[in-house]
Scaffold this motif. Structure first.
Motif: not given
Ligand code: ATP
Ligand code: MG
Lengths: 250, 326
Positions: A43-45, A85-87, A173-176
């Motif tokens: 997903k992030t990729s 970003f996720q992190n 939105l990556d894992e908001p």
């Protein structure tokens, strides 16, 4: 309707690992599309390819009909794609307000001499836009606080605000809501809903919390091991046998 | 409570009355200094002023943009020799100074290119290589360096009936004031924000529309301009330059000044310049001790006060602001 973002046969390999394999998807203007999938499913990729942080091994991405393969990340942002970003990746040593002001950077009329001579017309103009975002996300109390000193939930809001400050057409939105308390999740879900409703921004969303994801998204795409295994309404995707298998294992 | 009426007011330089009073006092003290201090102290202050310009420049690159670089000696040499030649060809002081800064800035852009690909220690090594290369070019290329006898530079013509020492002091302090104000303005503008964004997270900076190419090269150009001017002012005050002056130790000294003064602080840069100018004077009879003092001080700073002398000052100020409540 013509797609705002279109991803075609996208593949990404890191040495022996295939992070993405022949992914195809389209995001229509005005919709919210959720991407789900277990850890490491790519997903992030996918987000990193869309924002030009990774170069895909093969395949094509186009935004508003324009191919996105040769652009640097800042050019992609200028075209109207913003992300979180996720992190979290905040500018820790800047104030919350300055973090948002960096989001305004691409809208600045940039004049080196004006900067050196401290002519700050542009600055006040953009400050006004940032204050609107500050108000929208309830950031008033921390406006001048160093971003690195804010609690996690606030940092997530700052990052969302910074992305909004670029005035995107499409927001990734990556894992908001990951890592937030139940109350914060509710708040965040409301904001995401409002971003689409009030600002008319299209949203592509990665989310592990399937309850939140299905509430926000009109459509859902599921990935597993870099392959798209399902697409459709949230209810249908979550009932799909491959999705259940991917989440529960064999 | 600190109430701000408008965004424009929030952006003003030295907004608080206390800051303005302090600034006025400081400028007055600087103006009176050469009339109350002994000549050698005035000369020392002049040295600190010119050094501060270089340290501020390097702090823009190292402290604000986070590009740890060791090519400073190269830019000093380019600035100094460009200035020397321009002066010999008859250019007036101001024009020669501008030329020296501009040439160093162009060199800075070239040196900046590796920074687009290299990070951290790799960039440091590449820039260190540049410093050494410039040194070798000047040592071996007599047309540029003036050969064994070096370049002789005519001293500044004093005006208003001032002595040479006082006149130079005033010119240099005025230049430092200008460069300091410009640096404040740059770091508080969109440029400074882009620099710090790159330092804190280059990926996030890019994703928010900051062009890494443009702003890294700009950081190199601006910092090299400052360092080139530093080299030129140093050449002027020495009156005679040869390439041996601009060795690797000069790069390290500027770096030390940035770290000890305080990364990402303009005031700290000036404190750092005071430090690296005074230490060699204090240890004049134990020259070989100077690098040891630098080394030990850096260790102490990194362990106890990562924000350098300026960080120490901030804490002291906070202490007195909160006093007597602690
Ligand atoms: N820079 C990289 N170098 C090597 N492998 C990578 C890199 N980035 C991602 N991968 C690999 O690609 C695969 C997909 O990772 P990705 O981060 O996209 O997953 P994800 O779906 O976002 O997972 P999560 O839910 O844990 O965030 C993983 O196997 C990961 O190890
Ligand atoms: Mg991920």
């Amino acid at each position: 309707m013509e797609a705002l973002l279109e991803v075609r046969e996208l593949s990404l390999r890191f040495g022996g690992i295939t992070a993405l394999s022949q992914i195809g998807l389209a995001v229509a203007e005005g919709e919210t599309l959720a991407v789900i999938g277990p850890n490491g499913s790519g997903k992030t990729s996918l987000f990193n390819c869309i924002t030009s942080i990774y170069r895909p091994t093969s395949g094509a991405i186009s935004f508003r009909g324009e191919p996105l393969t040769r652009h640097s990340p800042d050019e992609v942002t200028r075209l109207g794609i913003a992300r979180t970003f996720q992190n979290l990746r905040l500018f820790h040593n800047m104030s919350v307000l300055d973090n948002l002001m960096v989001g305004r950077h691409l809208h600045f009329r940039k004049n080196l001499l004006a900067a050196v001579l401290r002519l700050r017309g542009e600055e006040t103009r953009h400050r006004r836009r940032c204050e609107e975002i500050v108000e929208f996300l309830n950031l008033e109390p921390v406006r001048k606080t160093r971003a690195g000193d804010c609690p996690y939930g606030v940092q997530k809001r700052v990052e969302l605000g910074r992305a909004l400050a670029t005035e995107p057409r499409l927001l990734l939105l990556d894992e908001p809501v990951s890592g937030l308390t139940q109350e914060e999740k509710e708040e965040f879900a409301y904001w995401i809903h409002e971003i689409r409703g009030r600002f008319g921004i299209t949203i592509l969303l990665v989310e592990h919390d399937l309850r939140v994801a299905s509430r926000l998204a009109g459509r859902m795409v599921a990935l597993d091991h870099g392959v798209k295994i399902a697409e459709g309404t949230p209810a249908a995707v979550q009932r799909h046998p491959d999705v259940i298998k991917a989440y529960l294992g064999e | 409570m600190d109430l701000v009426e408008s965004y424009a007011e929030d952006l003003r330089f030295a907004r608080r009355p206390a800051a303005r009073v302090l600034l006025g006092l400081l400028l007055a003290a600087l103006a009176v200094f050469p009339w109350v201090a002994a000549e050698h102290l005035v000369f020392l202050a002049t040295l600190i002023a010119l050094y501060s310009i270089g340290v501020i420049g390097q702090n823009l690159l190292i402290g604000y943009t986070g590009q740890i670089s060791f090519g400073q000696a190269g830019f000093l040499a380019i600035g100094a020799f460009a200035f020397g030649h321009l002066r010999i060809w008859g250019a007036p002081f101001a024009l020669a100074l501008l030329g020296a800064g501009a040439l160093a800035a162009v060199a800075g852009v070239f040196v900046g290119f590796p920074s687009l690909r290299l990070k951290g220690p790799y960039l440091s090594i590449a820039t260190l290589g540049f410093g050494v290369a410039v040194y070798q070019v000047f040592v071996n290329w007599e047309v540029l360096s003036g050969g064994r006898s070096g370049l002789a530079i005519a001293s500044l013509q004093p005006m208003f009936g001032l002595s040479g020492t006082r006149w130079t002091y005033y010119v240099y302090v005025l230049l430092l004031t200008g460069f300091t104000l410009a640096a404040y303005n740059i770091v508080s503008s969109f440029i400074g924000r882009a620099f710090v964004a790159i330092r804190d997270s280059d990926i996030a900076a890019e994703v928010n529309g900051v062009s890494l190419t443009r702003y890294k090269l700009l950081a190199f150009a601006i910092s090299s301009f400052y360092t080139g001017v530093h080299g030129a002012l140093y050449a002027q005050i020495l009156g005679h330059i040869e390439p041996q002056i601009f060795n690797v130790l000069e790069s390290i000294t500027l770096f030390v000044a940035v770290i000890i003064g305080g990364v990402a602080s303009i005031e700290g840069s000036i404190l750092g310049a005071v430090f690296v100018t005074l230490v060699p004077k204090v240890f004049a009879n134990f020259r070989e001790m100077v690098p040891v003092v630098y080394g030990v001080t850096i260790l102490l700073v990194l362990i106890f006060e990562p924000l350098g002398l300026f960080g120490r000052w901030l804490k002291t100020r906070l202490y007195f602001q909160l006093w007597p409540f602690r």
